[in-house]
Each structure stands twice: as structure tokens, then as C-alpha cells.
Design an enzyme around this catalytic site. Sequence first.
Site, PDB file in Angstrom:
ATOM      1  N   ILE A   1       5.937  -5.184   9.660  1.00  0.00           N
ATOM      2  CA  ILE A   1       6.023  -4.617   8.312  1.00  0.00           C
ATOM      3  C   ILE A   1       5.619  -3.158   8.478  1.00  0.00           C
ATOM      4  O   ILE A   1       4.456  -2.830   8.687  1.00  0.00           O
ATOM      5  CB  ILE A   1       5.151  -5.383   7.318  1.00  0.00           C
ATOM      6  CG1 ILE A   1       5.688  -6.812   7.170  1.00  0.00           C
ATOM      7  CG2 ILE A   1       5.141  -4.667   5.966  1.00  0.00           C
ATOM      8  CD1 ILE A   1       4.929  -7.678   6.165  1.00  0.00           C
TER       9      ILE A   1
ATOM     10  N   TYR B   1     -12.932  -4.975  -1.916  1.00  0.00           N
ATOM     11  CA  TYR B   1     -14.108  -4.541  -2.666  1.00  0.00           C
ATOM     12  C   TYR B   1     -15.132  -5.657  -2.856  1.00  0.00           C
ATOM     13  O   TYR B   1     -16.308  -5.482  -2.584  1.00  0.00           O
ATOM     14  CB  TYR B   1     -13.716  -3.938  -4.035  1.00  0.00           C
ATOM     15  CG  TYR B   1     -14.900  -3.294  -4.740  1.00  0.00           C
ATOM     16  CD1 TYR B   1     -15.336  -2.033  -4.360  1.00  0.00           C
ATOM     17  CD2 TYR B   1     -15.587  -3.960  -5.746  1.00  0.00           C
ATOM     18  CE1 TYR B   1     -16.430  -1.446  -4.976  1.00  0.00           C
ATOM     19  CE2 TYR B   1     -16.688  -3.385  -6.360  1.00  0.00           C
ATOM     20  CZ  TYR B   1     -17.104  -2.124  -5.974  1.00  0.00           C
ATOM     21  OH  TYR B   1     -18.202  -1.550  -6.584  1.00  0.00           O
TER      22      TYR B   1
ATOM     23  N   ARG C   1      -8.936  -1.117   5.100  1.00  0.00           N
ATOM     24  CA  ARG C   1      -8.837  -0.824   3.668  1.00  0.00           C
ATOM     25  C   ARG C   1      -9.653  -1.788   2.808  1.00  0.00           C
ATOM     26  O   ARG C   1     -10.213  -1.383   1.786  1.00  0.00           O
ATOM     27  CB  ARG C   1      -7.367  -0.865   3.212  1.00  0.00           C
ATOM     28  CG  ARG C   1      -6.534   0.305   3.709  1.00  0.00           C
ATOM     29  CD  ARG C   1      -5.142   0.273   3.101  1.00  0.00           C
ATOM     30  NE  ARG C   1      -4.342   1.412   3.545  1.00  0.00           N
ATOM     31  CZ  ARG C   1      -4.318   2.599   2.940  1.00  0.00           C
ATOM     32  NH1 ARG C   1      -5.073   2.808   1.874  1.00  0.00           N
ATOM     33  NH2 ARG C   1      -3.549   3.571   3.394  1.00  0.00           N
TER      34      ARG C   1
ATOM     35  N   LYS D   1       0.578 -10.677   8.179  1.00  0.00           N
ATOM     36  CA  LYS D   1       0.746  -9.272   8.545  1.00  0.00           C
ATOM     37  C   LYS D   1      -0.628  -8.812   9.009  1.00  0.00           C
ATOM     38  O   LYS D   1      -1.576  -8.736   8.225  1.00  0.00           O
ATOM     39  CB  LYS D   1       1.207  -8.429   7.360  1.00  0.00           C
ATOM     40  CG  LYS D   1       1.240  -6.923   7.676  1.00  0.00           C
ATOM     41  CD  LYS D   1       1.515  -6.077   6.447  1.00  0.00           C
ATOM     42  CE  LYS D   1       1.434  -4.593   6.796  1.00  0.00           C
ATOM     43  NZ  LYS D   1       1.644  -3.726   5.608  1.00  0.00           N
TER      44      LYS D   1
ATOM     45  N   THR E   1       0.826  -1.203   0.000  1.00  0.00           N
ATOM     46  CA  THR E   1       0.000   0.000   0.000  1.00  0.00           C
ATOM     47  C   THR E   1       0.860   1.254   0.000  1.00  0.00           C
ATOM     48  O   THR E   1       0.624   2.186  -0.776  1.00  0.00           O
ATOM     49  CB  THR E   1      -0.915   0.008   1.239  1.00  0.00           C
ATOM     50  OG1 THR E   1      -1.655  -1.204   1.275  1.00  0.00           O
ATOM     51  CG2 THR E   1      -1.867   1.184   1.199  1.00  0.00           C
ATOM     52  N   THR E   2       1.876   1.277   0.862  1.00  0.00           N
ATOM     53  CA  THR E   2       2.753   2.444   0.965  1.00  0.00           C
ATOM     54  C   THR E   2       3.532   2.669  -0.316  1.00  0.00           C
ATOM     55  O   THR E   2       3.938   3.794  -0.616  1.00  0.00           O
ATOM     56  CB  THR E   2       3.716   2.272   2.150  1.00  0.00           C
ATOM     57  OG1 THR E   2       2.963   1.893   3.308  1.00  0.00           O
ATOM     58  CG2 THR E   2       4.466   3.550   2.448  1.00  0.00           C
TER      59      THR E   2
ATOM     60  N   TYR F   1      -2.193 -10.933   4.413  1.00  0.00           N
ATOM     61  CA  TYR F   1      -2.231  -9.545   4.860  1.00  0.00           C
ATOM     62  C   TYR F   1      -3.679  -9.187   5.197  1.00  0.00           C
ATOM     63  O   TYR F   1      -4.536  -9.135   4.318  1.00  0.00           O
ATOM     64  CB  TYR F   1      -1.678  -8.646   3.759  1.00  0.00           C
ATOM     65  CG  TYR F   1      -1.657  -7.160   4.057  1.00  0.00           C
ATOM     66  CD1 TYR F   1      -1.790  -6.654   5.345  1.00  0.00           C
ATOM     67  CD2 TYR F   1      -1.476  -6.243   3.019  1.00  0.00           C
ATOM     68  CE1 TYR F   1      -1.754  -5.297   5.607  1.00  0.00           C
ATOM     69  CE2 TYR F   1      -1.435  -4.879   3.261  1.00  0.00           C
ATOM     70  CZ  TYR F   1      -1.580  -4.412   4.548  1.00  0.00           C
ATOM     71  OH  TYR F   1      -1.555  -3.065   4.798  1.00  0.00           O
TER      72      TYR F   1
END
Length: 291
Positions: A202, A106, A137, A160, A43-44, A132
Site C-alpha cells: 500500500i 492516542y 503515528r 498493512k 493517511t495520505t 493497519y
Amino acid sequence: MFFGSIPALVTPIRDDKVDEEAFRRFVDWQIDSGSAGLVPCGTTGEAATMSIEEHDRVVALCVEQSAGRVPVIAGCGSNHTTVALGHMQRAKAAGADAALVVLPYYNRPNQQGIIAHFTYLAEHCDLPIVVYNVPGRTVTDISVETLAEVAKLPTVVGIKDASGKLERVTGHRLAIGPDFCQLSGNDETSLAHMAMGGAGCISVTANIAPRLCADFQAACREGRWQDALALQDRLFPLHTALFSDASPGPVKYALCKLHPEFPQDIRLPMTWPSDASRKAVDAALAHAGLV
């Protein structure tokens, strides 16, 4: 298998293209500063705005530049199972050590759909998988019971966890076993995560303060909890300031404050952080002794 401070790497972008030389320098700085692993295309790293070709190239660059010095956990998630599989296959071909696979976003699959997703990936590619979980999100959340089922797959080696539910660290240990690799997905609660049996983090903050984050993780692993607490107090304002506006805006701003040569571009729909966010980052950098 994985431990310590593992930055979720930002991607330097200049004139809407990945700045490969800046990325190579960034990888070297992270490793030289004590980071114990690297996560490209998370994401980052603005993976959501990358083409498939760019995504694959950034993973390959990270593997090439790290040259085996630390493991590379390549971001490979998608809300389309076969797209995620393609990312995994190409990451494996590039030499990545594992895939970080976010829960399908989604679509909002149920728990059986989550199991089916990871089962399909594990059956079609033998690259180790780190699940993850970031429901803030994805909207989707994996239960302790479902993760225990997924962890029976031979290539699923860890999680994570950015759910914010710290009690799950113990829940996972009891349901899966102490050898299952649990990595925090939240810097601000990493101290508690480690005290409960976590293996590392992370990290977003490690993009800015890799040595301090590495020292913090080492203190936790060695049971030096007073040292870890002191580092937590030093880093905490930075942990929160880096999310004072939409990420990775504050992270890139902080990097440019420390390294003015670092490219400042952020891809739409993400933008440069607000004045209030920049002030929070400035104060946090000073509190941490980084400026």
C-alpha cells in the site's frame, strides 16, 4: 485477496472542498497505469481532516469510479471503536471490498484492547478487514502474537505493516500461515518485504509513479529480482523524498509538478513542503525519469 501496487490515494482539494472531478480522473489514471487496488481515505488522503460526510463521499466516489476494475480497500480506522464500525458499515454499503483499519491511536490500548477492538468490528460488520499497523503515528503496536489471535477472526484477511520491523513478515507467516495477506506499508523496504513473502505494497510513491510501482511489484511476484532491484534503485530517492517533509505535502507537490492541473490545496495543520523538501522531490523525479 490483495496484491501488487496499491496506492494510498491523495485527495484533491480545491477551495477547501474535495475536487470530485479531479479525484475521478486520478482514479482512472491509477487504474490505467497498472495499480492493482486503491485505498481512499488513508493517511495520505488526509482522512484525519475530513468530516464523516466527506470521508464517506470519497469512499463512495472511489468505488463508483473504479467500477469493479480493481478492489477498493476503504480507510475506516478510528480511535473510537463504534466510529470505526460506522465507517465500515457505510463503506460496505458503498460497495468497498475491504476496510483498512488502523490500530486505535492516542488512546494507546494494550494488546487485549486491540483484540477487543477488532473482535467488536468483526462481530458487527462482515466487511473484510486489513489491519493497519503504523506505530510511528499511532504509538500503539500490535505484536505478532496478538495479530495471530486477531487473524483467527473470519473477516480479518491481512495486514498493512508500516512498523519497519521486516522480521515480522516471517514471524507472521509462521504464526498465521502463508495465505494471510501481508502488505508493506513502507515503499523503501518493499523489496525486502516481498522477498520475505509479502503480497504487495500500500504505496505512497504509487501516487506519483503508478506504472513503475506496478512494474516493480510484478517483477517481485514473478521472481525477477534483478529487474526488481533496478526499479528499486530508480525509485528509492523518490520513496525517501516523499517523506522529506510532513506527508502529504511532498506527494501533492510532486503531483502538481507532473500534472499542473492537479489541485494544490492541503488542509491545515498540514502545509506545503519546505524549499529543501521540494528540491529533494525535484531531484528524485528526475532520477526516476519522470521529468
